[in-house]
Enzyme design. Structure first.
Site, PDB file in Angstrom:
ATOM      1  N   HIS A   1      43.641 -19.855  29.575  1.00 20.60           N
ATOM      2  CA  HIS A   1      44.804 -20.108  30.426  1.00 20.60           C
ATOM      3  C   HIS A   1      46.124 -19.735  29.757  1.00 20.60           C
ATOM      4  CE1 HIS A   1      42.449 -22.058  33.513  1.00 20.60           C
ATOM      5  NE2 HIS A   1      41.876 -22.832  32.613  1.00 20.60           N
TER       6      HIS A   1
ATOM      7  N   GLU B   1      32.097 -27.810  33.672  1.00 19.92           N
ATOM      8  CA  GLU B   1      33.300 -28.074  34.457  1.00 19.92           C
ATOM      9  C   GLU B   1      33.170 -27.731  35.943  1.00 19.92           C
ATOM     10  OE1 GLU B   1      36.598 -25.827  32.926  1.00 19.92           O
ATOM     11  OE2 GLU B   1      35.359 -24.123  32.391  1.00 19.92           O
TER      12      GLU B   1
ATOM     13  N   ASP C   1      38.615 -28.861  36.580  1.00 13.60           N
ATOM     14  CA  ASP C   1      37.831 -28.017  37.473  1.00 13.60           C
ATOM     15  C   ASP C   1      36.691 -28.786  38.119  1.00 13.60           C
ATOM     16  OD1 ASP C   1      38.840 -25.159  37.400  1.00 13.60           O
ATOM     17  OD2 ASP C   1      38.752 -25.597  35.267  1.00 13.60           O
TER      18      ASP C   1
END
Length: 245
Positions: free
Chosen positions: A48, A148, A174
């Site tokens: 990210h 996740e 997530d």
């Protein structure tokens, strides 16, 4: 002869000890500053965040200065991405969205040299000057897989059969989204699912990981988790609020 650096986090997990991973550290100077505090691992954000391959050498060197494990979260479960990350100096990888045993096997195969896997046969930065690097590297490379998605929870029994994975980190954000609770990682059903996954991981004899803060870390230790992901952002926010007030 140079010796291969010990992977601090991996060796502590082998002993059943708690490992702290500090996240959000995308600057060598920041990692160098945080090193004095005593964290086991720096979680370097390559999924990210802005970290790219050209950044990894200096970020991992800063970790080496303090004997901390450099753990890079990559963005793709692709062999070239995995072994290139190790070649550039990372001591560990965290791989997102591992939903099946087949995907977990793929991670291990790319991260480990023969006879365990088929990692590209090159001496990475951690191996410079280490004559027995290929014989020892598998002992010090660390693999974390991220559980996740709700499909990963459904397939967790099979995923846990895959050897050579050091920690199974249950990621709330997530997971909440795939359960229909986007932006609600603390929803009771999400927390219940996380607790069930951690219990299953621990009962199977594997190492569970969790996202924690100063208020929740003791609770997750009691639940049996041993690998903890934390972020400095909440600490900075709290300190700033106290200062501004």
């Amino acid at each position: 002869m140079m010796k291969l650096r010990e992977n601090r986090a991996k060796q502590k997990l082998k002993k059943g000890e708690v490992v702290t991973a500090m996240a959000g550290n995308n600057s060598p100077d920041m990692i160098d500053f945080l090193g004095q505090i005593g964290f086991d691992t720096m979680w370097i954000e390559g999924e990210h965040g802005p970290v790219d391959f050209g950044d990894i050498p200096n970020l991992t060197r800063a970790c080496d200065v303090w004997g901390m494990t450099s753990l890079v979260r990559i963005n793709l479960n692709i062999p070239g991405v995995i072994y290139r990350t190790f070649d550039l100096g990372a001591q560990g990888i965290a791989v997102p969205h591992i939903n099946t045993a087949e995907e977990a096997y793929k991670v291990v195969d790319a991260a480990k040299f023969a006879p365990i896997g088929t990692r590209g046969n090159a001496t990475g930065r951690q191996g410079y000057g280490v004559k027995d690097y290929f014989a020892k590297a598998n002992d010090e490379t660390m693999i974390v897989v991220l559980i996740e998605d709700i499909i990963a929870i459904d397939n967790l029994d099979e995923i846990l059969t895959v050897d050579h994975i050091d920690a199974f980190y249950v990621a709330p954000g997530d997971l909440a989204q795939t359960m229909g609770y986007i932006g609600q990682p603390n929803h009771p059903e999400v927390l219940e699912t996380i607790d069930g996954a951690i219990e299953k991981i621990v009962t199977s004899g594997r190492t569970a990981g969790a996202l924690v803060n100063t208020d929740t870390v003791d609770d997750y230790i009691r639940k049996g988790a041993r690998f903890f992901f934390m972020s400095w952002h909440s600490w900075a926010t709290t300190g700033a609020q106290i200062y501004l007030d």
